[in-house]
Motif scaffolding. Structure first.
Motif, PDB file in Angstrom:
ATOM      1  N   UNK A   1       0.721  -1.050  -0.265  1.00 57.91           N
ATOM      2  CA  UNK A   1      -0.201  -0.295   0.111  1.00 57.91           C
ATOM      3  C   UNK A   1       1.216   1.188  -0.075  1.00 57.91           C
ATOM      4  N   UNK A   2       1.886   1.299   0.583  1.00 56.16           N
ATOM      5  CA  UNK A   2       3.061   2.527   1.151  1.00 56.16           C
ATOM      6  C   UNK A   2       3.564   2.816  -0.799  1.00 56.16           C
ATOM      7  N   UNK A   3       4.093   1.635  -1.553  1.00 54.18           N
ATOM      8  CA  UNK A   3       4.073   1.783  -3.032  1.00 54.18           C
ATOM      9  C   UNK A   3       3.517   2.677  -3.933  1.00 54.18           C
ATOM     10  N   UNK A   4       2.085   1.618  -3.780  1.00 54.42           N
ATOM     11  CA  UNK A   4       1.044   2.296  -4.351  1.00 54.42           C
ATOM     12  C   UNK A   4       0.948   4.149  -4.272  1.00 54.42           C
ATOM     13  N   UNK A   5       1.112   4.084  -2.948  1.00 53.67           N
ATOM     14  CA  UNK A   5       0.732   5.716  -3.047  1.00 53.67           C
ATOM     15  C   UNK A   5       1.034   6.379  -3.505  1.00 53.67           C
ATOM     16  N   UNK A   6       2.905   5.878  -2.979  1.00 58.49           N
ATOM     17  CA  UNK A   6       3.901   6.877  -2.919  1.00 58.49           C
ATOM     18  C   UNK A   6       4.258   6.997  -4.160  1.00 58.49           C
ATOM     19  N   UNK A   7       2.963   5.999  -5.591  1.00 54.73           N
ATOM     20  CA  UNK A   7       3.564   6.022  -7.088  1.00 54.73           C
ATOM     21  C   UNK A   7       3.046   6.842  -7.824  1.00 54.73           C
ATOM     22  N   UNK A   8       1.360   7.396  -6.656  1.00 54.38           N
ATOM     23  CA  UNK A   8       0.625   8.193  -7.494  1.00 54.38           C
ATOM     24  C   UNK A   8       0.127   8.977  -7.116  1.00 54.38           C
ATOM     25  N   UNK A   9       1.204   9.216  -5.232  1.00 58.26           N
ATOM     26  CA  UNK A   9       0.797  11.058  -5.295  1.00 58.26           C
ATOM     27  C   UNK A   9       3.230  11.078  -5.696  1.00 58.26           C
ATOM     28  N   UNK A  10       3.441  10.774  -6.271  1.00 62.46           N
ATOM     29  CA  UNK A  10       4.375  11.074  -6.891  1.00 62.46           C
ATOM     30  C   UNK A  10       4.104  11.858  -8.786  1.00 62.46           C
ATOM     31  N   UNK A  11       3.071  10.361  -8.929  1.00 64.45           N
ATOM     32  CA  UNK A  11       2.158  11.746  -9.888  1.00 64.45           C
ATOM     33  C   UNK A  11       1.725  12.751 -10.031  1.00 64.45           C
ATOM     34  N   UNK A  12       1.189  13.697  -8.964  1.00 65.66           N
ATOM     35  CA  UNK A  12       0.565  14.424  -8.819  1.00 65.66           C
ATOM     36  C   UNK A  12       2.177  15.674  -8.465  1.00 65.66           C
ATOM     37  N   UNK A  13       2.955  15.214  -8.020  1.00 70.29           N
ATOM     38  CA  UNK A  13       3.863  16.523  -6.923  1.00 70.29           C
ATOM     39  C   UNK A  13       4.677  16.588  -8.601  1.00 70.29           C
ATOM     40  N   UNK A  14       4.952  15.425  -9.547  1.00 66.43           N
ATOM     41  CA  UNK A  14       6.384  15.740 -10.442  1.00 66.43           C
ATOM     42  C   UNK A  14       5.167  14.919 -11.364  1.00 66.43           C
ATOM     43  N   UNK A  15       4.183  15.241 -12.378  1.00 69.72           N
ATOM     44  CA  UNK A  15       3.627  14.726 -13.526  1.00 69.72           C
ATOM     45  C   UNK A  15       4.896  13.873 -14.840  1.00 69.72           C
ATOM     46  N   UNK A  16       5.013  12.985 -14.993  1.00 68.79           N
ATOM     47  CA  UNK A  16       5.867  12.923 -15.801  1.00 68.79           C
ATOM     48  C   UNK A  16       5.999  13.386 -17.507  1.00 68.79           C
ATOM     49  N   UNK A  17       6.716  13.650 -18.560  1.00 68.89           N
ATOM     50  CA  UNK A  17       6.250  13.765 -19.993  1.00 68.89           C
ATOM     51  C   UNK A  17       6.417  12.512 -20.563  1.00 68.89           C
ATOM     52  N   UNK A  18       5.449  13.159 -21.852  1.00 66.10           N
ATOM     53  CA  UNK A  18       5.681  11.641 -22.675  1.00 66.10           C
ATOM     54  C   UNK A  18       5.802  10.090 -22.179  1.00 66.10           C
ATOM     55  N   UNK A  19       4.294   9.454 -21.857  1.00 64.64           N
ATOM     56  CA  UNK A  19       4.536   8.500 -21.056  1.00 64.64           C
ATOM     57  C   UNK A  19       3.691   7.595 -22.246  1.00 64.64           C
ATOM     58  N   UNK A  20       4.710   6.874 -22.758  1.00 62.71           N
ATOM     59  CA  UNK A  20       4.364   6.207 -23.375  1.00 62.71           C
ATOM     60  C   UNK A  20       3.100   5.114 -24.036  1.00 62.71           C
ATOM     61  N   UNK A  21       3.448   4.670 -22.245  1.00 55.47           N
ATOM     62  CA  UNK A  21       2.099   3.074 -21.979  1.00 55.47           C
ATOM     63  C   UNK A  21       2.343   3.662 -20.248  1.00 55.47           C
ATOM     64  N   UNK A  22       0.982   3.997 -19.991  1.00 58.01           N
ATOM     65  CA  UNK A  22       0.753   4.408 -18.062  1.00 58.01           C
ATOM     66  C   UNK A  22       0.649   2.537 -17.543  1.00 58.01           C
ATOM     67  N   UNK A  23       0.163   1.827 -17.932  1.00 56.01           N
ATOM     68  CA  UNK A  23       1.023   0.423 -17.144  1.00 56.01           C
ATOM     69  C   UNK A  23       2.238   0.210 -17.692  1.00 56.01           C
ATOM     70  N   UNK A  24       2.805   0.188 -18.176  1.00 54.92           N
ATOM     71  CA  UNK A  24       4.384   0.244 -17.844  1.00 54.92           C
ATOM     72  C   UNK A  24       4.986   0.672 -17.667  1.00 54.92           C
TER      73      UNK A  24
END
Lengths: 178, 252
Positions: free
Chosen positions: A46-69
């Motif tokens: 759960x910690x890892x799962x939340x970190x992944x999405x909180x990071x997207x909010x704080x630092x959105x990546x550019x040019x992601x070709x495949x979100x699941x990957x």
């Protein structure tokens, strides 16, 4: 009708937030499963799962070709980082027992021992080799898909997986000879 | 079937219980919603200011570019080449957690794999593969510890893993739209994702790396400043115990 510039800017900001919420709804289970396959523990996953999405909010990546990957890769990397931190904690405090894996009491002894070995051994590998190995053997991705997600050639992925396998086999042989 | 295949058979292919996934998902959606709601209400205004400022900057840039000599933008492959081909590399690195400095280090690397790391003000670690020794010095205690060079142990917790990651990177490096001035040089930026972590790297017109930021999204980030192919005296990497130091015991 002309829309005032501040309103356009506000709607763009809101859209970025909405996107992360939508990604969390759509791929949250995928990310949790990816973390759990490595960690086998509810709280840590759960910690890892939340970190992944909180990071997207704080630092959105550019040019992601495949979100699941992309999200699976990030979850794998964070889960391996977690294993490495746990290993360091265990070295400092051998009796440390927090966050035991979900599979320890109820599972049969052989499976529990295999899982314990694999997590401990992955924490000792180079992060890239560990990520390639996990993505290949625990997430079942092809070398081509792993290469695309990690920014490596397919050949390099195969070399990393092979190197990880050799290191894991050596660690297992050493452990079994004790 | 060997032991590792048996291990993978036992561990692989297992999935978490649907109840665990469902509970985690509810928790996640609540955490994400709370985080988004906690984003300051002034964000739209900030964004608007940013929007207007960007428009103003674009106008200034459009004028300014007429007066600038045309420069070349290096390819990211040029940047990687420097990381692959250096004779010497020195970098200063600062590790920060939530913006607060945790640790600074100054690291010198030779092509043959010799490394000298000065961590903070007090600790120096020298790894010398040719001498097959690792020397650790604690300056305040005038204490020296010599250990045999064990490649597997050095690699196990490899602080230079990022270097290898950049050397072999073959994914998309996104060129950043703006340039910066770093140490008096015009710098071009790239953003790339390696092992799920974000890397922002800046290099000059010739592709010489100047600065890098590693962000693995766990509140810790690292800033690097590079110097390539500068002269380094050989004794910088000597594992001989300096005068005035007493020798301590190496731990296993």
């Amino acid at each position: 009708m002309r829309i005032p510039i501040p309103e356009i800017a506000a709607s763009m900001t809101a859209a970025a937030g909405e996107d992360v919420a939508a990604l969390a709804r759509q791929y949250g289970p995928t990310v949790f499963r990816a973390a759990w396959r490595v960690l086998g523990a509810r709280a840590a996953s759960e910690d890892v799962q939340q970190q992944v999405f909180l990071r997207l909010i704080e630092s959105p990546p550019a040019g992601v070709a495949s979100w699941p990957a992309y999200l699976t890769t990030m979850a794998t990397r964070l889960a391996i980082d977690y294993l490495r931190r746990q290993r360091r904690l265990r070295l400092l405090a051998p009796l440390w027992k927090a966050d035991e894996p979900d599979d320890s009491p109820a599972e049969d002894a052989e499976r529990a021992e295999a899982a314990r070995f694999l997590r401990a051994a992955l924490a000792r590998l180079n992060t890239r080799d560990a990520s390639c190995f996990v993505m290949r053997h625990l997430h079942g991705l092809t070398p081509a898909a792993i290469g695309a997600a990690l920014g490596l050639s397919e050949n390099h992925v195969s070399v990393s997986v092979h190197r990880a396998r050799k290191a894991l086999e050596a660690m297992q042989a050493k452990e079994q000879s004790r | 079937m060997n032991s590792l295949d048996r291990t993978l058979e036992l561990v692989g292919g297992r999935e978490p219980d649907a109840v665990l996934v469902g509970n985690a998902q509810r928790e996640l959606e609540a955490v994400v919603a709370a985080k988004l709601a906690a984003q300051p209400a002034r964000r739209p205004a900030r964004a608007a200011r940013g929007w207007l400022a960007a428009a103003a900057s674009a106008a200034v840039a459009a004028v300014a570019i007429l007066w600038l000599p045309l420069g070349t933008t290096p390819a990211f492959a040029d940047v990687q080449k420097h990381f692959r081909d250096f004779k010497t590399l020195r970098f200063a690195v600062e590790q920060r957690m939530n913006g607060k400095s945790l640790m600074t280090a100054r690291v010198s690397v030779l092509r043959d794999g010799s490394v000298r790391a000065e961590v903070g003000e007090d600790v120096v670690v020298i790894v010398n593969p040719a001498e097959q020794r690792v020397l650790s010095l604690v300056k305040s205690a005038r204490l020296a510890v010599v250990a045999p060079f064990d490649e597997t142990k050095v690699k196990e917790d490899d602080a230079l893993e990022w270097l290898d990651d950049i050397r072999v990177f073959q994914g998309a490096a996104t060129a950043l739209p703006d340039t910066r001035i770093i140490d008096g040089q015009k710098a071009h930026g790239w953003e790339l994702t390696i092992n799920g972590g974000k890397v922002v790297l800046w290099a000059n017109d010739e592709g010489l790396p100047l600065q890098m930021k590693l962000d693995h999204g766990v509140a810790i980030d690292m800033d690097f400043r590079f110097e390539f192919d500068i002269a380094m005296p050989a004794d910088l990497f000597s594992t001989r115990i300096p005068e005035g130091y007493s020798q301590g015991e190496a731990e296993d």
